[in-house]
Design an enzyme around this catalytic site. Structure first.
Site, short mmCIF file in Angstrom:
data_model
loop_
_atom_site.label_atom_id
_atom_site.label_comp_id
_atom_site.label_asym_id
_atom_site.label_seq_id
_atom_site.Cartn_x
_atom_site.Cartn_y
_atom_site.Cartn_z
N MET A 26 38.33 5.12 -20.69
CA MET A 26 38.74 3.84 -19.97
C MET A 26 37.58 2.76 -20.28
SD MET A 26 40.98 5.12 -17.05
CE MET A 26 39.82 5.57 -15.87
N HIS A 33 29.96 8.99 -22.18
CA HIS A 33 30.84 8.72 -23.49
C HIS A 33 30.28 8.72 -24.61
CE1 HIS A 33 32.52 5.99 -20.23
NE2 HIS A 33 33.56 6.92 -20.34
P1 AMP Z 1 36.50 7.78 -18.51
O1 AMP Z 1 36.09 6.61 -19.35
O2 AMP Z 1 36.01 7.92 -17.11
O3 AMP Z 1 37.97 8.02 -18.35
O4 AMP Z 1 36.01 9.13 -19.36
C1 AMP Z 1 36.29 9.42 -20.80
C2 AMP Z 1 35.70 10.67 -20.92
O5 AMP Z 1 34.14 10.63 -20.79
C3 AMP Z 1 36.30 11.76 -20.33
O6 AMP Z 1 36.63 12.93 -21.16
C4 AMP Z 1 35.19 12.15 -19.25
O7 AMP Z 1 35.08 13.44 -18.84
C5 AMP Z 1 33.85 11.95 -19.97
N1 AMP Z 1 32.77 11.72 -19.35
C6 AMP Z 1 32.79 10.63 -18.12
N2 AMP Z 1 31.65 10.72 -17.30
C7 AMP Z 1 30.82 11.79 -18.42
C8 AMP Z 1 29.39 12.25 -18.26
N3 AMP Z 1 28.59 11.71 -17.49
N4 AMP Z 1 28.90 13.23 -19.20
C9 AMP Z 1 30.17 13.67 -20.44
N5 AMP Z 1 31.13 13.24 -20.14
C10 AMP Z 1 31.58 12.18 -19.37
#
Ligand code: AMP
Length: 278
Positions: A26, A33
């Site tokens: 997102m 990420h």
């Molecule tokens: P989001 O943009 O928050 O929807 O996250 C996108 C992807 O990044 C998802 O697969 C999350 O699980 C992963 N993600 C978010 N925060 C972290 C983090 N601190 N470490 C590893 N992966 C993450």
């Protein structure tokens, strides 16, 4: 890095390409990420990243409107990485008409833990992931363990629909003090930011209690952690020790099944989630 903002253009560009590795996000790109993107790069040369703040997965009163949208900065960060294509569709492109066909994950996975507090969340996530898979047609997708329940639900969805895509899991990236990186950390005030690592310390404490003492009264452990958070000014939603494979309640006599502890709590106006494998 090619930057694409419509499904039609995406399809034109990707036609006939095999071995795409896909990282849906997102946006508000951070090191978490980027670690997914680097892992994706180990699985193939054509890494496609998407940035789309998916309204379907936000409930009323949640932070859809104020969710940090930082596309220009995100593009700069992605350009430093080995990203073949950024897909950043508009709302109109992803949902030109109301999305009336949706994915409903199984009840016991969809409405427990996160789903109990965010009732639309996993339908919204599964629906957008299904749609993104249909657009990008990747061979591999990478999801973070940070959102563990999401990882399990997406993986099961791909298996049950026999989608030709493999779901890879990436470890959670943390700040030096243990706080898991998250776009929502930007909402924290300075004093909340210094309190926030408590969440990870509690997870570590629970993990070592279970591992070193062999303590199996999980309800007691969960309640005690709940109490600690309340005393420190948090509003916890859940602290739960579950089976890693399917997030169901562990059977007390089965000592060797892999477990995980998951936590969600609100600090001020910010809701944070985290988990730790035991
Ligand atoms: P989001 O943009 O928050 O929807 O996250 C996108 C992807 O990044 C998802 O697969 C999350 O699980 C992963 N993600 C978010 N925060 C972290 C983090 N601190 N470490 C590893 N992966 C993450």
């Amino acid at each position: 890095m090619k930057i694409i903002s419509s499904i039609k253009e995406l399809r034109d560009q990707l036609r006939g390409q095999r071995g795409i590795v896909f990282v849906p996000t997102m946006g508000n790109i951070h090191e978490g990420h980027l670690s997914l993107i680097r892992l994706a790069g180990q699985h193939g040369e054509r890494v496609v990243v998407s940035i789309f703040v998916n309204q379907l997965q936000f409930g009323p009163g949640e932070d859809f409107v104020k969710y940090p949208r930082t596309l220009d900065r995100d593009i700069e960060k992605l350009q430093q990485e080995n990203v073949y294509m950024l897909f950043a569709p508009t709302e109109q492109d992803m949902y030109p008409s109301p999305q009336e066909y949706q994915i409903y994950p199984p009840h016991d996975l969809c409405y427990t833990l996160e789903g109990k507090f965010r009732t639309r969340f996993f339908c919204g996530v599964s629906t957008v992931v299904m749609k993104l898979i249909s657009c990008v047609q990747p061979r591999i997708m990478v999801f973070g363990k940070k959102d563990y329940q999401q990882l399990i639900i997406v993986r099961q969805m791909c298996e049950q629909f026999a989608l030709p895509v493999e779901v890879c899991a990436a470890e959670t990236i943390r700040d030096a003090d243990g706080l898991a990186l998250s776009s929502r950390n930007t909402y924290l005030t300075p004093s909340e930011r210094s309190e926030a690592p408590t969440l990870f310390r509690i997870l570590q404490h629970i993990r070592s209690t279970v591992l070193t003492t062999g303590h199996r009264d999980f309800t007691k452990i969960e309640l005690s952690a709940f109490q600690t958070l309340i005393e420190r000014g948090w509003q916890p939603d859940y602290i739960a020790i579950r089976k890693r494979a399917n997030l169901r309640l562990p059977q007390l006599h089965k000592e060797h099944e892999p477990l995980i502890v998951l936590i969600a709590a609100q600090l001020g106006k910010t809701r944070l989630i985290d988990n730790l494998e035991i």
